[in-house]
Design a protein around this motif. Structure first.
Motif, PDB file in Angstrom:
ATOM      1  N   ARG A  67       0.860  -1.181   0.000  1.00  0.00           N
ATOM      2  CA  ARG A  67       0.000   0.000   0.000  1.00  0.00           C
ATOM      3  C   ARG A  67       0.893   1.227   0.000  1.00  0.00           C
ATOM      4  O   ARG A  67       1.853   1.306   0.777  1.00  0.00           O
ATOM      5  CB  ARG A  67      -0.899  -0.002   1.238  1.00  0.00           C
ATOM      6  CG  ARG A  67      -1.968   1.056   1.216  1.00  0.00           C
ATOM      7  CD  ARG A  67      -2.999   0.809   2.299  1.00  0.00           C
ATOM      8  NE  ARG A  67      -3.718  -0.460   2.107  1.00  0.00           N
ATOM      9  CZ  ARG A  67      -4.791  -0.810   2.788  1.00  0.00           C
ATOM     10  NH1 ARG A  67      -5.300   0.026   3.714  1.00  0.00           N
ATOM     11  NH2 ARG A  67      -5.370  -1.973   2.579  1.00  0.00           N
ATOM     12  N   GLU A  68       0.577   2.184  -0.869  1.00  0.00           N
ATOM     13  CA  GLU A  68       1.436   3.364  -0.987  1.00  0.00           C
ATOM     14  C   GLU A  68       0.636   4.650  -0.815  1.00  0.00           C
ATOM     15  O   GLU A  68      -0.549   4.731  -1.167  1.00  0.00           O
ATOM     16  CB  GLU A  68       2.171   3.387  -2.330  1.00  0.00           C
ATOM     17  CG  GLU A  68       1.286   3.566  -3.543  1.00  0.00           C
ATOM     18  CD  GLU A  68       2.098   3.786  -4.817  1.00  0.00           C
ATOM     19  OE1 GLU A  68       3.341   3.896  -4.746  1.00  0.00           O
ATOM     20  OE2 GLU A  68       1.476   3.874  -5.890  1.00  0.00           O
ATOM     21  N   PHE A  69       1.321   5.611  -0.302  1.00  0.00           N
ATOM     22  CA  PHE A  69       0.735   6.931  -0.072  1.00  0.00           C
ATOM     23  C   PHE A  69       0.463   7.643  -1.392  1.00  0.00           C
ATOM     24  O   PHE A  69       1.276   7.567  -2.326  1.00  0.00           O
ATOM     25  CB  PHE A  69       1.705   7.756   0.771  1.00  0.00           C
ATOM     26  CG  PHE A  69       1.343   9.197   0.921  1.00  0.00           C
ATOM     27  CD1 PHE A  69       1.976  10.172   0.163  1.00  0.00           C
ATOM     28  CD2 PHE A  69       0.371   9.592   1.823  1.00  0.00           C
ATOM     29  CE1 PHE A  69       1.652  11.510   0.305  1.00  0.00           C
ATOM     30  CE2 PHE A  69       0.031  10.931   1.974  1.00  0.00           C
ATOM     31  CZ  PHE A  69       0.679  11.897   1.216  1.00  0.00           C
ATOM     32  N   VAL A  70      -0.658   8.350  -1.448  1.00  0.00           N
ATOM     33  CA  VAL A  70      -1.003   9.144  -2.627  1.00  0.00           C
ATOM     34  C   VAL A  70      -1.056  10.635  -2.284  1.00  0.00           C
ATOM     35  O   VAL A  70      -0.385  11.448  -2.912  1.00  0.00           O
ATOM     36  CB  VAL A  70      -2.360   8.700  -3.218  1.00  0.00           C
ATOM     37  CG1 VAL A  70      -2.762   9.611  -4.379  1.00  0.00           C
ATOM     38  CG2 VAL A  70      -2.308   7.247  -3.658  1.00  0.00           C
ATOM     39  N   ALA A  71      -1.856  10.986  -1.287  1.00  0.00           N
ATOM     40  CA  ALA A  71      -2.027  12.398  -0.935  1.00  0.00           C
ATOM     41  C   ALA A  71      -2.631  12.502   0.450  1.00  0.00           C
ATOM     42  O   ALA A  71      -3.278  11.573   0.937  1.00  0.00           O
ATOM     43  CB  ALA A  71      -2.929  13.107  -1.940  1.00  0.00           C
ATOM     44  N   ALA A  72      -2.427  13.656   1.098  1.00  0.00           N
ATOM     45  CA  ALA A  72      -3.009  13.915   2.404  1.00  0.00           C
ATOM     46  C   ALA A  72      -3.337  15.393   2.516  1.00  0.00           C
ATOM     47  O   ALA A  72      -2.722  16.228   1.851  1.00  0.00           O
ATOM     48  CB  ALA A  72      -2.065  13.491   3.522  1.00  0.00           C
ATOM     49  N   ILE A  73      -4.306  15.691   3.370  1.00  0.00           N
ATOM     50  CA  ILE A  73      -4.736  17.070   3.575  1.00  0.00           C
ATOM     51  C   ILE A  73      -5.058  17.282   5.043  1.00  0.00           C
ATOM     52  O   ILE A  73      -5.657  16.431   5.693  1.00  0.00           O
ATOM     53  CB  ILE A  73      -5.947  17.386   2.667  1.00  0.00           C
ATOM     54  CG1 ILE A  73      -6.298  18.877   2.713  1.00  0.00           C
ATOM     55  CG2 ILE A  73      -7.155  16.518   3.012  1.00  0.00           C
ATOM     56  CD1 ILE A  73      -7.286  19.293   1.630  1.00  0.00           C
ATOM     57  N   LYS A  74      -4.658  18.415   5.583  1.00  0.00           N
ATOM     58  CA  LYS A  74      -4.934  18.741   6.991  1.00  0.00           C
ATOM     59  C   LYS A  74      -6.411  19.045   7.190  1.00  0.00           C
ATOM     60  O   LYS A  74      -7.136  19.334   6.236  1.00  0.00           O
ATOM     61  CB  LYS A  74      -4.065  19.915   7.427  1.00  0.00           C
ATOM     62  CG  LYS A  74      -2.643  19.504   7.778  1.00  0.00           C
ATOM     63  CD  LYS A  74      -1.905  20.641   8.454  1.00  0.00           C
ATOM     64  CE  LYS A  74      -0.617  20.190   9.082  1.00  0.00           C
ATOM     65  NZ  LYS A  74      -0.837  19.430  10.336  1.00  0.00           N
ATOM     66  N   TRP A  75      -6.830  19.051   8.458  1.00  0.00           N
ATOM     67  CA  TRP A  75      -8.254  19.247   8.736  1.00  0.00           C
ATOM     68  C   TRP A  75      -8.754  20.583   8.218  1.00  0.00           C
ATOM     69  O   TRP A  75      -9.887  20.706   7.788  1.00  0.00           O
ATOM     70  CB  TRP A  75      -8.544  19.127  10.233  1.00  0.00           C
ATOM     71  CG  TRP A  75      -8.127  20.323  11.044  1.00  0.00           C
ATOM     72  CD1 TRP A  75      -6.947  20.498  11.706  1.00  0.00           C
ATOM     73  CD2 TRP A  75      -8.900  21.501  11.283  1.00  0.00           C
ATOM     74  NE1 TRP A  75      -6.936  21.720  12.322  1.00  0.00           N
ATOM     75  CE2 TRP A  75      -8.110  22.362  12.099  1.00  0.00           C
ATOM     76  CE3 TRP A  75     -10.158  21.931  10.903  1.00  0.00           C
ATOM     77  CZ2 TRP A  75      -8.559  23.606  12.515  1.00  0.00           C
ATOM     78  CZ3 TRP A  75     -10.617  23.172  11.324  1.00  0.00           C
ATOM     79  CH2 TRP A  75      -9.803  23.994  12.123  1.00  0.00           C
ATOM     80  N   SER A  76      -7.880  21.597   8.235  1.00  0.00           N
ATOM     81  CA  SER A  76      -8.289  22.929   7.786  1.00  0.00           C
ATOM     82  C   SER A  76      -8.383  23.021   6.270  1.00  0.00           C
ATOM     83  O   SER A  76      -8.951  23.970   5.729  1.00  0.00           O
ATOM     84  CB  SER A  76      -7.295  23.972   8.281  1.00  0.00           C
ATOM     85  OG  SER A  76      -6.037  23.757   7.664  1.00  0.00           O
ATOM     86  N   GLY A  77      -7.775  22.051   5.584  1.00  0.00           N
ATOM     87  CA  GLY A  77      -7.715  22.136   4.135  1.00  0.00           C
ATOM     88  C   GLY A  77      -6.614  23.059   3.645  1.00  0.00           C
ATOM     89  O   GLY A  77      -6.413  23.212   2.444  1.00  0.00           O
ATOM     90  N   GLY A  78      -5.870  23.670   4.563  1.00  0.00           N
ATOM     91  CA  GLY A  78      -4.871  24.656   4.180  1.00  0.00           C
ATOM     92  C   GLY A  78      -3.567  24.071   3.693  1.00  0.00           C
ATOM     93  O   GLY A  78      -2.798  24.755   3.009  1.00  0.00           O
ATOM     94  N   SER A  79      -3.299  22.815   4.047  1.00  0.00           N
ATOM     95  CA  SER A  79      -2.050  22.187   3.620  1.00  0.00           C
ATOM     96  C   SER A  79      -2.340  20.819   3.048  1.00  0.00           C
ATOM     97  O   SER A  79      -3.166  20.067   3.574  1.00  0.00           O
ATOM     98  CB  SER A  79      -1.093  22.042   4.803  1.00  0.00           C
ATOM     99  OG  SER A  79      -0.716  23.297   5.318  1.00  0.00           O
ATOM    100  N   ALA A  80      -1.635  20.491   1.990  1.00  0.00           N
ATOM    101  CA  ALA A  80      -1.768  19.184   1.357  1.00  0.00           C
ATOM    102  C   ALA A  80      -0.384  18.697   0.955  1.00  0.00           C
ATOM    103  O   ALA A  80       0.557  19.490   0.822  1.00  0.00           O
ATOM    104  CB  ALA A  80      -2.687  19.256   0.148  1.00  0.00           C
ATOM    105  N   TYR A  81      -0.293  17.395   0.769  1.00  0.00           N
ATOM    106  CA  TYR A  81       0.993  16.762   0.471  1.00  0.00           C
ATOM    107  C   TYR A  81       0.724  15.625  -0.502  1.00  0.00           C
ATOM    108  O   TYR A  81      -0.257  14.896  -0.348  1.00  0.00           O
ATOM    109  CB  TYR A  81       1.601  16.262   1.773  1.00  0.00           C
ATOM    110  CG  TYR A  81       2.929  15.555   1.652  1.00  0.00           C
ATOM    111  CD1 TYR A  81       3.122  14.320   2.270  1.00  0.00           C
ATOM    112  CD2 TYR A  81       3.998  16.118   0.972  1.00  0.00           C
ATOM    113  CE1 TYR A  81       4.329  13.661   2.196  1.00  0.00           C
ATOM    114  CE2 TYR A  81       5.206  15.478   0.882  1.00  0.00           C
ATOM    115  CZ  TYR A  81       5.379  14.248   1.505  1.00  0.00           C
ATOM    116  OH  TYR A  81       6.593  13.615   1.419  1.00  0.00           O
ATOM    117  N   TYR A  82       1.594  15.508  -1.516  1.00  0.00           N
ATOM    118  CA  TYR A  82       1.365  14.531  -2.572  1.00  0.00           C
ATOM    119  C   TYR A  82       2.594  13.649  -2.782  1.00  0.00           C
ATOM    120  O   TYR A  82       3.741  14.085  -2.612  1.00  0.00           O
ATOM    121  CB  TYR A  82       1.060  15.243  -3.894  1.00  0.00           C
ATOM    122  CG  TYR A  82      -0.205  16.058  -3.869  1.00  0.00           C
ATOM    123  CD1 TYR A  82      -0.182  17.395  -3.501  1.00  0.00           C
ATOM    124  CD2 TYR A  82      -1.432  15.486  -4.212  1.00  0.00           C
ATOM    125  CE1 TYR A  82      -1.351  18.153  -3.471  1.00  0.00           C
ATOM    126  CE2 TYR A  82      -2.596  16.226  -4.193  1.00  0.00           C
ATOM    127  CZ  TYR A  82      -2.549  17.557  -3.819  1.00  0.00           C
ATOM    128  OH  TYR A  82      -3.704  18.299  -3.795  1.00  0.00           O
TER     129      TYR A  82
END
Length: 123
Positions: free
Chosen positions: A44-59
């Motif tokens: 299983r591999e990481f695709v994307a993540a987003i903080k609860w505020s929606g202000g930061s994301a990571y791909y």
């Protein structure tokens, strides 16, 4: 938190899909959310993540510039817009919730998981 992923399907290379993950239970807006994928015979591999505020994301590098993660806390839903799909994007896609509001890429960091939705990209 219960998570329900949907939106997968069969698409031709170069096409687009939008995945959704609906959450219920505890306060959705306090969790960061991630998308992972698992192809047959692979980890299983990481695709994307987003903080609860929606202000930061990571791909993940493999999807950067093609995929966009977003969330609507009022609707308890997180989305993954996937454009310019490639056959190597074929996998079961899972959404996950992290109570520490991190942007981790390791599955072990996530507390809750959805059941997965299959994305198949034909060449």
């Amino acid at each position: 938190v219960q998570l329900q992923a949907s939106g997968g399907g069969l698409v031709q290379a170069g096409g687009s899909l939008r995945l959704s993950c609906a959450a219920s239970g505890r306060t959705f807006s306090s969790y960061s959310m991630g998308w992972f994928r698992q192809a047959p015979g692979k980890e299983r591999e990481f695709v994307a993540a987003i903080k609860w505020s929606g202000g930061s994301a990571y791909y993940a590098d493999s999807v950067k510039g093609r995929f966009t993660i977003s969330r609507d806390n009022a609707k308890n839903t997180v989305f993954l817009q996937m454009n310019s799909l490639k056959p190597e994007d074929t996998a079961v896609y899972y959404c996950a919730a992290d109570s520490s509001d991190g942007l981790g890429r390791l599955p072990i960091l996530y507390d809750y998981w959805g059941q997965g939705t299959l994305v198949t990209v034909s060449s």
